[in-house]
Design a protein around this motif. Structure first.
Motif, PDB file in Angstrom:
ATOM      1  N   TRP A 118       0.784  -1.146   0.021  1.00 30.47           N
ATOM      2  CA  TRP A 118       0.204   0.020  -0.060  1.00 30.47           C
ATOM      3  C   TRP A 118       0.929   1.287   0.135  1.00 30.47           C
ATOM      4  O   TRP A 118       2.034   1.215   0.735  1.00 30.47           O
ATOM      5  CB  TRP A 118      -0.943   0.142   1.228  1.00 30.47           C
ATOM      6  CG  TRP A 118      -1.937   1.121   1.404  1.00 30.47           C
ATOM      7  CD1 TRP A 118      -3.180   1.296   0.751  1.00 30.47           C
ATOM      8  CD2 TRP A 118      -1.633   2.326   1.748  1.00 30.47           C
ATOM      9  NE1 TRP A 118      -3.484   2.703   1.009  1.00 30.47           N
ATOM     10  CE2 TRP A 118      -2.792   3.519   1.535  1.00 30.47           C
ATOM     11  CE3 TRP A 118      -0.536   3.168   2.484  1.00 30.47           C
ATOM     12  CZ2 TRP A 118      -2.717   4.775   1.798  1.00 30.47           C
ATOM     13  CZ3 TRP A 118      -0.636   4.610   2.664  1.00 30.47           C
ATOM     14  CH2 TRP A 118      -1.766   5.075   2.588  1.00 30.47           C
ATOM     15  N   GLU A 119       0.579   2.020  -0.820  1.00 28.49           N
ATOM     16  CA  GLU A 119       1.489   3.266  -0.932  1.00 28.49           C
ATOM     17  C   GLU A 119       0.603   4.409  -1.275  1.00 28.49           C
ATOM     18  O   GLU A 119      -0.249   4.381  -2.170  1.00 28.49           O
ATOM     19  CB  GLU A 119       2.563   3.061  -2.191  1.00 28.49           C
ATOM     20  CG  GLU A 119       3.591   3.845  -2.065  1.00 28.49           C
ATOM     21  CD  GLU A 119       4.791   3.801  -3.160  1.00 28.49           C
ATOM     22  OE1 GLU A 119       5.893   4.154  -2.876  1.00 28.49           O
ATOM     23  OE2 GLU A 119       4.544   3.114  -4.179  1.00 28.49           O
ATOM     24  N   TRP A 120       0.882   5.693  -1.054  1.00 27.15           N
ATOM     25  CA  TRP A 120       0.348   7.019  -1.152  1.00 27.15           C
ATOM     26  C   TRP A 120       1.595   7.926  -1.614  1.00 27.15           C
ATOM     27  O   TRP A 120       2.625   7.952  -1.118  1.00 27.15           O
ATOM     28  CB  TRP A 120      -0.262   7.605  -0.094  1.00 27.15           C
ATOM     29  CG  TRP A 120      -1.137   8.895  -0.719  1.00 27.15           C
ATOM     30  CD1 TRP A 120      -2.382   9.061  -0.956  1.00 27.15           C
ATOM     31  CD2 TRP A 120      -0.548  10.091  -0.555  1.00 27.15           C
ATOM     32  NE1 TRP A 120      -2.734  10.071  -1.399  1.00 27.15           N
ATOM     33  CE2 TRP A 120      -1.466  10.941  -1.148  1.00 27.15           C
ATOM     34  CE3 TRP A 120       0.777  10.745  -0.101  1.00 27.15           C
ATOM     35  CZ2 TRP A 120      -1.317  12.416  -1.220  1.00 27.15           C
ATOM     36  CZ3 TRP A 120       0.916  12.258  -0.352  1.00 27.15           C
ATOM     37  CH2 TRP A 120       0.030  12.937  -0.675  1.00 27.15           C
ATOM     38  N   GLU A 121       1.432   8.613  -2.727  1.00 21.27           N
ATOM     39  CA  GLU A 121       2.065   9.518  -3.176  1.00 21.27           C
ATOM     40  C   GLU A 121       1.602  10.832  -3.809  1.00 21.27           C
ATOM     41  O   GLU A 121       0.315  10.436  -4.240  1.00 21.27           O
ATOM     42  CB  GLU A 121       3.360   9.067  -4.180  1.00 21.27           C
ATOM     43  CG  GLU A 121       2.847   8.256  -5.599  1.00 21.27           C
ATOM     44  CD  GLU A 121       3.867   7.704  -6.101  1.00 21.27           C
ATOM     45  OE1 GLU A 121       4.873   8.371  -5.938  1.00 21.27           O
ATOM     46  OE2 GLU A 121       3.521   6.830  -6.824  1.00 21.27           O
ATOM     47  N   PRO A 122       1.957  11.925  -3.915  1.00 22.40           N
ATOM     48  CA  PRO A 122       1.021  13.059  -4.525  1.00 22.40           C
ATOM     49  C   PRO A 122       0.561  12.544  -5.730  1.00 22.40           C
ATOM     50  O   PRO A 122       1.409  11.918  -6.569  1.00 22.40           O
ATOM     51  CB  PRO A 122       2.159  14.297  -4.640  1.00 22.40           C
ATOM     52  CG  PRO A 122       3.204  13.884  -3.616  1.00 22.40           C
ATOM     53  CD  PRO A 122       3.355  12.557  -3.623  1.00 22.40           C
ATOM     54  N   PRO A 128      -3.965  10.299   1.815  1.00 18.89           N
ATOM     55  CA  PRO A 128      -2.923   9.650   2.436  1.00 18.89           C
ATOM     56  C   PRO A 128      -3.291   9.032   3.947  1.00 18.89           C
ATOM     57  O   PRO A 128      -4.219   9.495   4.363  1.00 18.89           O
ATOM     58  CB  PRO A 128      -2.123  11.026   2.500  1.00 18.89           C
ATOM     59  CG  PRO A 128      -2.695  12.094   2.622  1.00 18.89           C
ATOM     60  CD  PRO A 128      -4.017  11.784   1.565  1.00 18.89           C
ATOM     61  N   MET A 129      -2.220   8.316   4.240  1.00 15.50           N
ATOM     62  CA  MET A 129      -2.455   7.854   5.726  1.00 15.50           C
ATOM     63  C   MET A 129      -2.529   9.135   6.752  1.00 15.50           C
ATOM     64  O   MET A 129      -3.435   8.887   7.613  1.00 15.50           O
ATOM     65  CB  MET A 129      -1.354   6.887   6.118  1.00 15.50           C
ATOM     66  CG  MET A 129      -1.702   6.207   7.630  1.00 15.50           C
ATOM     67  SD  MET A 129      -2.683   4.712   7.290  1.00 15.50           S
ATOM     68  CE  MET A 129      -2.073   3.773   6.111  1.00 15.50           C
ATOM     69  N   TRP A 130      -1.540  10.039   6.436  1.00 18.77           N
ATOM     70  CA  TRP A 130      -1.712  11.447   7.343  1.00 18.77           C
ATOM     71  C   TRP A 130      -1.849  12.517   6.539  1.00 18.77           C
ATOM     72  O   TRP A 130      -1.712  12.356   5.356  1.00 18.77           O
ATOM     73  CB  TRP A 130      -0.239  11.416   8.011  1.00 18.77           C
ATOM     74  CG  TRP A 130       0.030  10.360   9.093  1.00 18.77           C
ATOM     75  CD1 TRP A 130      -0.625  10.087  10.358  1.00 18.77           C
ATOM     76  CD2 TRP A 130       0.901   9.186   9.048  1.00 18.77           C
ATOM     77  NE1 TRP A 130      -0.273   9.213  10.931  1.00 18.77           N
ATOM     78  CE2 TRP A 130       0.396   8.661  10.032  1.00 18.77           C
ATOM     79  CE3 TRP A 130       1.696   8.643   8.135  1.00 18.77           C
ATOM     80  CZ2 TRP A 130       1.350   7.174  10.453  1.00 18.77           C
ATOM     81  CZ3 TRP A 130       2.421   7.520   8.666  1.00 18.77           C
ATOM     82  CH2 TRP A 130       2.186   6.908   9.442  1.00 18.77           C
ATOM     83  N   ASP A 131      -2.133  13.493   7.135  1.00 21.11           N
ATOM     84  CA  ASP A 131      -2.098  14.716   6.478  1.00 21.11           C
ATOM     85  C   ASP A 131      -1.028  15.295   5.752  1.00 21.11           C
ATOM     86  O   ASP A 131      -0.373  16.053   6.688  1.00 21.11           O
ATOM     87  CB  ASP A 131      -2.925  15.862   7.378  1.00 21.11           C
ATOM     88  CG  ASP A 131      -3.232  17.309   6.323  1.00 21.11           C
ATOM     89  OD1 ASP A 131      -3.479  17.222   5.206  1.00 21.11           O
ATOM     90  OD2 ASP A 131      -3.469  18.159   7.047  1.00 21.11           O
TER      91      ASP A 131
END
Length: 169
Positions: A118-122, A128-131
């Motif tokens: 699991w990955e978030w990027e712009p 995202p997981m955090w702000d």
């Protein structure tokens, strides 16, 4: 007309002009200024270093948090599968078919090595997981050691810092 020369130096009773004392005072002021400059540079350097260390600690903590989230998700899914499904077998080969662990996790992928990721990027369509605008994520695998033992490996990252957690059961 007769011109008189005026001595600009005032003589003291002992006959000295005090020029040596003025030179000493100038030297003393210069030494004090240099000392204060060095102290000022040291304070600025210390503040800058402490700020950098604090930021690095924060990023490392976020990466460790991501690894912990990955381990908890893996364990939750492993429990939901009745401790029977894995991502990897005892030879660390990725599992396929009905022995493969599945997950209720959304927005995840399985990489070519069999890790759930699991990955978030712009630019991602989900939150995202955090702000934050910093790339972050985790990946995990659940590996069978033998009929009675398993290992969960989880890697978390925040920016370019990574952390690893291994849980055995």
């Amino acid at each position: 007309m007769h011109s008189a020369r005026v001595n600009m130096h005032t003589s003291r009773p002992d006959g000295s002009t005090g020029a040596g004392e003025r030179g000493f005072a100038l030297l003393l002021v210069l030494v004090i200024l240099m000392t204060l400059t060095v102290l000022g540079i040291a304070v600025i350097t210390t503040i800058s270093t402490n700020t950098t260390l604090s930021r690095n600690f924060e990023v490392a903590t976020q990466a460790a948090n991501m690894a912990e989230v990955g381990a908890k998700v893996a364990y939750r899914e492993f429990i939901s599968a009745g401790f029977m499904k894995m991502t990897h077998d005892s030879t660390n080969t990725k599992v396929t078919g009905d022995r493969l662990l599945t997950t209720s996790l959304t927005n995840y992928t399985v990489d070519s090595d069999g890790w759930f990721r699991w990955e978030w990027e712009p630019g991602k369509s989900y939150n995202p997981m955090w702000d934050t605008t910093v790339k972050h994520g985790f990946k995990f695998k659940v590996r069978q050691l033998n009929n009675f033992a398993f290992v969960i490996d989880s890697h978390g990252w925040y920016g370019n810092i990574t952390r690893h957690i291994r849980a055995k059961g």
